[in-house]
Scaffold this motif. Structure first.
Motif, PDB file in Angstrom:
ATOM      1  N   MET A 231      13.425   9.775  -2.003  1.00  0.00           N
ATOM      2  CA  MET A 231      13.162   9.229  -3.080  1.00  0.00           C
ATOM      3  C   MET A 231      11.909   8.113  -2.611  1.00  0.00           C
ATOM      4  SD  MET A 231      14.576   8.293  -6.703  1.00  0.00           S
ATOM      5  CE  MET A 231      15.205   6.592  -6.626  1.00  0.00           C
ATOM      6  N   GLY A 232      10.975   7.933  -3.318  1.00  0.00           N
ATOM      7  CA  GLY A 232       9.930   6.824  -3.297  1.00  0.00           C
ATOM      8  C   GLY A 232      10.387   5.338  -3.597  1.00  0.00           C
ATOM      9  N   LYS A 233       9.794   4.497  -2.910  1.00  0.00           N
ATOM     10  CA  LYS A 233      10.111   3.249  -3.018  1.00  0.00           C
ATOM     11  C   LYS A 233      10.004   2.676  -4.418  1.00  0.00           C
ATOM     12  CE  LYS A 233      11.335   1.652   1.072  1.00  0.00           C
ATOM     13  NZ  LYS A 233      12.697   1.172   1.385  1.00  0.00           N
ATOM     14  N   LYS A 234      10.829   1.755  -5.114  1.00  0.00           N
ATOM     15  CA  LYS A 234      10.608   1.475  -6.417  1.00  0.00           C
ATOM     16  C   LYS A 234       9.451   0.312  -6.568  1.00  0.00           C
ATOM     17  CE  LYS A 234      14.804   0.511  -6.987  1.00  0.00           C
ATOM     18  NZ  LYS A 234      15.983   0.602  -7.450  1.00  0.00           N
ATOM     19  N   ILE A 235       8.544   0.262  -7.413  1.00  0.00           N
ATOM     20  CA  ILE A 235       7.503  -0.736  -7.545  1.00  0.00           C
ATOM     21  C   ILE A 235       7.250  -1.018  -8.975  1.00  0.00           C
ATOM     22  CG2 ILE A 235       4.847  -1.246  -7.056  1.00  0.00           C
ATOM     23  CD1 ILE A 235       4.968   0.669  -4.717  1.00  0.00           C
ATOM     24  N   LEU A 236       7.040  -2.351  -9.036  1.00  0.00           N
ATOM     25  CA  LEU A 236       6.634  -3.380 -10.354  1.00  0.00           C
ATOM     26  C   LEU A 236       5.382  -3.504 -10.226  1.00  0.00           C
ATOM     27  CD1 LEU A 236       7.741  -4.483 -13.079  1.00  0.00           C
ATOM     28  CD2 LEU A 236       8.239  -6.493 -11.760  1.00  0.00           C
ATOM     29  N   VAL A 237       4.471  -2.833 -11.217  1.00  0.00           N
ATOM     30  CA  VAL A 237       3.326  -3.358 -11.442  1.00  0.00           C
ATOM     31  C   VAL A 237       2.799  -4.401 -12.439  1.00  0.00           C
ATOM     32  CG1 VAL A 237       0.747  -2.288 -11.962  1.00  0.00           C
ATOM     33  CG2 VAL A 237       2.566  -0.981 -10.668  1.00  0.00           C
ATOM     34  N   VAL A 238       2.264  -5.427 -11.991  1.00  0.00           N
ATOM     35  CA  VAL A 238       2.030  -6.450 -12.847  1.00  0.00           C
ATOM     36  C   VAL A 238       0.587  -6.950 -13.192  1.00  0.00           C
ATOM     37  CG1 VAL A 238       2.584  -8.879 -13.535  1.00  0.00           C
ATOM     38  CG2 VAL A 238       4.268  -7.669 -12.378  1.00  0.00           C
ATOM     39  N   ASP A 239      -0.074  -6.911 -14.327  1.00  0.00           N
ATOM     40  CA  ASP A 239      -1.469  -7.171 -14.334  1.00  0.00           C
ATOM     41  C   ASP A 239      -1.590  -7.176 -15.962  1.00  0.00           C
ATOM     42  OD1 ASP A 239      -4.363  -6.976 -14.573  1.00  0.00           O
ATOM     43  OD2 ASP A 239      -4.319  -6.455 -12.582  1.00  0.00           O
ATOM     44  N   ASP A 240      -2.408  -8.469 -16.474  1.00  0.00           N
ATOM     45  CA  ASP A 240      -2.787  -8.392 -17.677  1.00  0.00           C
ATOM     46  C   ASP A 240      -3.529  -7.217 -18.519  1.00  0.00           C
ATOM     47  OD1 ASP A 240      -4.637  -9.706 -16.439  1.00  0.00           O
ATOM     48  OD2 ASP A 240      -5.181 -10.657 -18.176  1.00  0.00           O
ATOM     49  N   ALA A 241      -4.268  -6.477 -17.519  1.00  0.00           N
ATOM     50  CA  ALA A 241      -5.042  -5.366 -18.120  1.00  0.00           C
ATOM     51  C   ALA A 241      -4.548  -4.006 -18.054  1.00  0.00           C
ATOM     52  CB  ALA A 241      -6.416  -5.499 -17.140  1.00  0.00           C
ATOM     53  N   ALA A 242      -4.174  -3.510 -19.162  1.00  0.00           N
ATOM     54  CA  ALA A 242      -3.812  -2.000 -19.172  1.00  0.00           C
ATOM     55  C   ALA A 242      -4.398  -1.191 -18.227  1.00  0.00           C
ATOM     56  CB  ALA A 242      -3.614  -1.727 -20.612  1.00  0.00           C
ATOM     57  N   PHE A 243      -5.554  -1.268 -18.048  1.00  0.00           N
ATOM     58  CA  PHE A 243      -6.576  -0.397 -17.274  1.00  0.00           C
ATOM     59  C   PHE A 243      -6.166  -0.679 -15.750  1.00  0.00           C
ATOM     60  CE2 PHE A 243     -10.372   0.083 -14.787  1.00  0.00           C
ATOM     61  CZ  PHE A 243     -10.457   1.695 -15.009  1.00  0.00           C
ATOM     62  N   MET A 244      -6.035  -1.718 -15.485  1.00  0.00           N
ATOM     63  CA  MET A 244      -5.569  -1.948 -14.022  1.00  0.00           C
ATOM     64  C   MET A 244      -4.226  -1.464 -13.680  1.00  0.00           C
ATOM     65  SD  MET A 244      -8.177  -3.119 -12.339  1.00  0.00           S
ATOM     66  CE  MET A 244      -9.143  -4.110 -12.052  1.00  0.00           C
ATOM     67  N   ARG A 245      -3.496  -1.603 -14.612  1.00  0.00           N
ATOM     68  CA  ARG A 245      -2.119  -1.181 -14.292  1.00  0.00           C
ATOM     69  C   ARG A 245      -1.926   0.281 -14.064  1.00  0.00           C
ATOM     70  NH1 ARG A 245      -0.709  -4.660 -18.760  1.00  0.00           N
ATOM     71  NH2 ARG A 245       0.055  -2.989 -19.820  1.00  0.00           N
ATOM     72  N   MET A 246      -2.786   0.912 -15.195  1.00  0.00           N
ATOM     73  CA  MET A 246      -2.913   2.320 -15.004  1.00  0.00           C
ATOM     74  C   MET A 246      -3.400   2.803 -13.698  1.00  0.00           C
ATOM     75  SD  MET A 246      -4.530   4.936 -17.876  1.00  0.00           S
ATOM     76  CE  MET A 246      -6.376   4.801 -17.082  1.00  0.00           C
ATOM     77  N   MET A 247      -4.340   2.144 -13.373  1.00  0.00           N
ATOM     78  CA  MET A 247      -5.014   2.551 -12.085  1.00  0.00           C
ATOM     79  C   MET A 247      -4.380   2.407 -11.002  1.00  0.00           C
ATOM     80  SD  MET A 247      -8.998   1.097 -11.646  1.00  0.00           S
ATOM     81  CE  MET A 247      -8.923   0.863  -9.940  1.00  0.00           C
ATOM     82  N   ILE A 248      -3.423   1.405 -10.726  1.00  0.00           N
ATOM     83  CA  ILE A 248      -2.561   1.301  -9.632  1.00  0.00           C
ATOM     84  C   ILE A 248      -1.507   2.161  -9.797  1.00  0.00           C
ATOM     85  CG2 ILE A 248      -0.874  -0.471  -8.897  1.00  0.00           C
ATOM     86  CD1 ILE A 248      -2.569  -2.699  -9.638  1.00  0.00           C
ATOM     87  N   LYS A 249      -0.882   2.122 -11.016  1.00  0.00           N
ATOM     88  CA  LYS A 249       0.108   3.162 -11.307  1.00  0.00           C
ATOM     89  C   LYS A 249      -0.048   4.644 -10.736  1.00  0.00           C
ATOM     90  CE  LYS A 249       3.072   4.586 -15.099  1.00  0.00           C
ATOM     91  NZ  LYS A 249       3.239   4.533 -16.534  1.00  0.00           N
ATOM     92  N   ASN A 250      -1.172   5.094 -11.199  1.00  0.00           N
ATOM     93  CA  ASN A 250      -1.937   6.306 -10.668  1.00  0.00           C
ATOM     94  C   ASN A 250      -1.752   6.737  -9.156  1.00  0.00           C
ATOM     95  OD1 ASN A 250      -1.864   7.491 -13.539  1.00  0.00           O
ATOM     96  ND2 ASN A 250      -4.195   6.985 -13.626  1.00  0.00           N
ATOM     97  N   ILE A 251      -2.431   5.553  -8.439  1.00  0.00           N
ATOM     98  CA  ILE A 251      -2.493   5.773  -7.198  1.00  0.00           C
ATOM     99  C   ILE A 251      -1.214   5.748  -6.628  1.00  0.00           C
ATOM    100  CG2 ILE A 251      -3.088   4.368  -5.044  1.00  0.00           C
ATOM    101  CD1 ILE A 251      -5.553   3.489  -6.794  1.00  0.00           C
ATOM    102  N   LEU A 252      -0.229   5.032  -7.034  1.00  0.00           N
ATOM    103  CA  LEU A 252       1.151   5.040  -6.571  1.00  0.00           C
ATOM    104  C   LEU A 252       1.978   6.268  -6.916  1.00  0.00           C
ATOM    105  CD1 LEU A 252       2.424   1.276  -7.584  1.00  0.00           C
ATOM    106  CD2 LEU A 252       1.737   2.039  -5.289  1.00  0.00           C
ATOM    107  N   LEU A 253       1.871   6.786  -8.143  1.00  0.00           N
ATOM    108  CA  LEU A 253       2.726   7.981  -8.308  1.00  0.00           C
ATOM    109  C   LEU A 253       2.068   9.186  -7.420  1.00  0.00           C
ATOM    110  CD1 LEU A 253       2.927   7.666 -12.145  1.00  0.00           C
ATOM    111  CD2 LEU A 253       4.688   7.363 -10.398  1.00  0.00           C
ATOM    112  N   LYS A 254       0.579   9.249  -7.188  1.00  0.00           N
ATOM    113  CA  LYS A 254       0.139  10.278  -6.412  1.00  0.00           C
ATOM    114  C   LYS A 254       0.638  10.238  -5.109  1.00  0.00           C
ATOM    115  CE  LYS A 254      -4.138   9.939  -6.284  1.00  0.00           C
ATOM    116  NZ  LYS A 254      -5.742   9.722  -6.843  1.00  0.00           N
ATOM    117  N   ASN A 255       1.134   9.235  -4.341  1.00  0.00           N
ATOM    118  CA  ASN A 255       1.488   8.999  -3.211  1.00  0.00           C
ATOM    119  C   ASN A 255       2.825   8.827  -2.959  1.00  0.00           C
ATOM    120  OD1 ASN A 255      -1.007   8.745  -1.373  1.00  0.00           O
ATOM    121  ND2 ASN A 255      -1.697   7.716  -3.266  1.00  0.00           N
ATOM    122  N   GLY A 256       3.617   9.282  -3.963  1.00  0.00           N
ATOM    123  CA  GLY A 256       5.065   9.241  -3.795  1.00  0.00           C
ATOM    124  C   GLY A 256       5.893   7.981  -3.913  1.00  0.00           C
ATOM    125  N   TYR A 257       5.132   6.899  -4.626  1.00  0.00           N
ATOM    126  CA  TYR A 257       6.073   5.981  -5.005  1.00  0.00           C
ATOM    127  C   TYR A 257       6.533   5.867  -6.442  1.00  0.00           C
ATOM    128  CZ  TYR A 257       4.148   3.658  -0.737  1.00  0.00           C
ATOM    129  OH  TYR A 257       3.822   3.317   0.431  1.00  0.00           O
TER     130      TYR A 257
END
Length: 123
Positions: A1-27
Motif C-alpha cells: 500500500m502507498g505511503k500516507k500523505i496529508l496535503v496542506v494548502d489554503d487553495a483548494a485548487f492547489m490541494r487538488m493538483m497535488i492530490k491528483n499527482i500523488l494518487l496517480k503515483n500510488g500514494y
C-alpha cells in the motif's frame, strides 16, 4: 500500500493538483487541510508518513505549522510548498524542521522526487 500523505494548502485548487499527482503515483492522500492549525490536528489524528505544507496560509502559516507538528513528532517528514520569491521563508521553514521544499507552479517530477527523497531518508 502507498505511503500516507496529508496535503496542506489554503487553495483548494492547489490541494487538488497535488492530490491528483500523488494518487496517480500510488500514494494515499489521507487528509487535506487548509491551514496550519487544521494540519496539526489532522497530523495528530491521521499520523501520515509525510505532509506537504504551503507556507502562506491564514490562521496558522506553514512555518508555525511545521514547528507545531515537529513538537508532536520530532521525526515528522514535511515538505514545504512555496511560490517563487519566498526563499527567505523557505529557509525559515527548513530551520523549523521541514525536510525539503518544492516551488509553485508545481512540476510533477519535482514533487515525486522530493517525496521519494524525504521518505527514503532514515528518520
Amino acid at each position: 500500500m502507498g505511503k500516507k500523505i496529508l496535503v496542506v494548502d489554503d487553495a483548494a485548487f492547489m490541494r487538488m493538483m497535488i492530490k491528483n499527482i500523488l494518487l496517480k503515483n500510488g500514494y494515499e492522500v489521507v487528509g487535506e487541510a487548509e491551514n496550519g492549525k487544521q494540519a496539526v490536528q489532522m497530523y495528530a489524528e491521521l499520523k501520515p508518513d509525510l505532509v506537504t505544507m504551503d507556507i502562506t496560509m491564514p490562521e496558522m502559516d506553514g512555518i508555525e505549522g511545521v514547528k507545531a507538528i515537529r513538537a508532536l513528532d520530532p521525526d515528522a517528514s514535511i515538505i514545504m510548498c512555496s511560490a517563487m520569491g519566498q526563499q527567505a521563508m523557505v529557509m525559515d521553514a527548513i530551520q523549523a524542521g521541514a525536510r525539503d521544499f518544492i516551488v509553485k507552479p508545481f512540476q510533477q517530477d519535482r514533487i515525486l522526487q522530493a517525496i521519494e527523497r524525504v521518505l527514503s531518508r532514515p528518520r
